[in-house]
Design a protein around this motif. Structure first.
Motif, short mmCIF file in Angstrom:
data_model
loop_
_atom_site.label_atom_id
_atom_site.label_comp_id
_atom_site.label_asym_id
_atom_site.label_seq_id
_atom_site.Cartn_x
_atom_site.Cartn_y
_atom_site.Cartn_z
N LEU A 64 0.83 -1.19 0.00
CA LEU A 64 0.00 0.00 0.00
C LEU A 64 0.88 1.25 0.00
N GLU A 65 0.53 2.22 -0.86
CA GLU A 65 1.27 3.47 -0.94
C GLU A 65 0.44 4.57 -0.27
N GLU A 66 1.04 5.22 0.72
CA GLU A 66 0.32 6.26 1.45
C GLU A 66 0.22 7.54 0.63
N TYR A 129 -4.73 5.01 1.33
CA TYR A 129 -3.72 4.01 1.00
C TYR A 129 -4.05 3.41 -0.37
N GLN A 131 -3.61 0.93 -3.62
CA GLN A 131 -3.23 -0.44 -3.97
C GLN A 131 -3.37 -0.63 -5.48
N LYS A 151 -6.09 1.06 6.65
CA LYS A 151 -5.34 -0.14 6.30
C LYS A 151 -6.16 -1.38 6.66
#
Length: 216
Positions: A64-66, A129, A131, A151
């Motif tokens: 996951l990229e914040e 987040y 994906q 998350k």
């Protein structure tokens, strides 16, 4: 035989809810079975793993990229700050009515409602987040992502997907239609079921009675 039974159930649901019956959207027995198993066999995976279950159509990375919300574009697109750059994110697997624009993509009342509903869920400055599925971006440079508002502890639990993934949440609350964007269709089974349940329960935009989905 099982598929025929599901077809009959779909017809009965339509009559009971007062909705027009849409044969192409009836859940098959296999889809129902997949959802059932996904709910009962949810697993927890560490970031970096790839996950697949009977509820998902194929494996997806769980990294996951914040990102930080900058603005809501419409019901299925948001602007975010990610990696120090501002990017537009096109949410995978969902279409909502247009909230702005001109010509064939002119804004609609339903589009404004969908965008406003999303603004009730997310606010400028909120952390999300991102994906990936299979494709990184559109030809116009928009990021293609599943957007989590928290998350997940499980990437396959149907209830958690509907509660924490913005793509599914908008469908479950009646503000969009599921879109099979191959090859980015990992969660399509869950998305389609979420849309149908909202449709027959008169949630969100479906409560207005008009079938606005054909104008998308």
């Amino acid at each position: 035989m099982a598929a025929a039974i599901v077809l009959v159930v779909g017809v009965l649901l339509s009559y009971a809810s007062g909705k027009a019956f849409i044969p192409s959207e009836v859940l098959t027995d296999q889809v129902l079975s997949n959802i059932h198993h996904a709910e009962r066999q949810a697993v927890t995976l560490a970031p970096g793993d790839e996950v697949a279950s009977l509820g998902l159509r194929h494996t997806v990375p769980t990294v996951l990229e914040e990102a930080v919300l900058v603005d809501v574009v419409d019901g299925d697109s948001i602007d975010v700050l990610v990696g120090g750059k501002e990017k537009t994110v096109r949410m995978i697997g969902i279409n909502t009515p247009e909230a702005g624009g001109t010509g064939q993509e002119k804004g609609t009342a339903e589009g404004a409602q969908a965008a406003n509903h999303l603004r009730m869920i997310l606010h400028v400055g909120d952390v999300v987040y991102l994906q990936k599925d299979t494709t990184d971006s559109t030809k116009n440079g928009q990021l293609l992502r599943f957007v989590w508002i928290a998350k997940p502890t499980s990437f396959t639990d149907v209830n958690e997907v509907r509660a924490k993934m913005l793509n599914a949440k908008m469908l479950a609350e009646g503000y969009g239609v599921a879109h099979k964007d191959k090859p980015n269709d990992a969660y399509f089974t869950i998305f389609k079921a979420s849309q149908l349940e909202a449709y027959h329960a008169d949630k969100g935009l479906w409560a207005e009675g008009a079938d606005w989905s054909y104008a998308i």
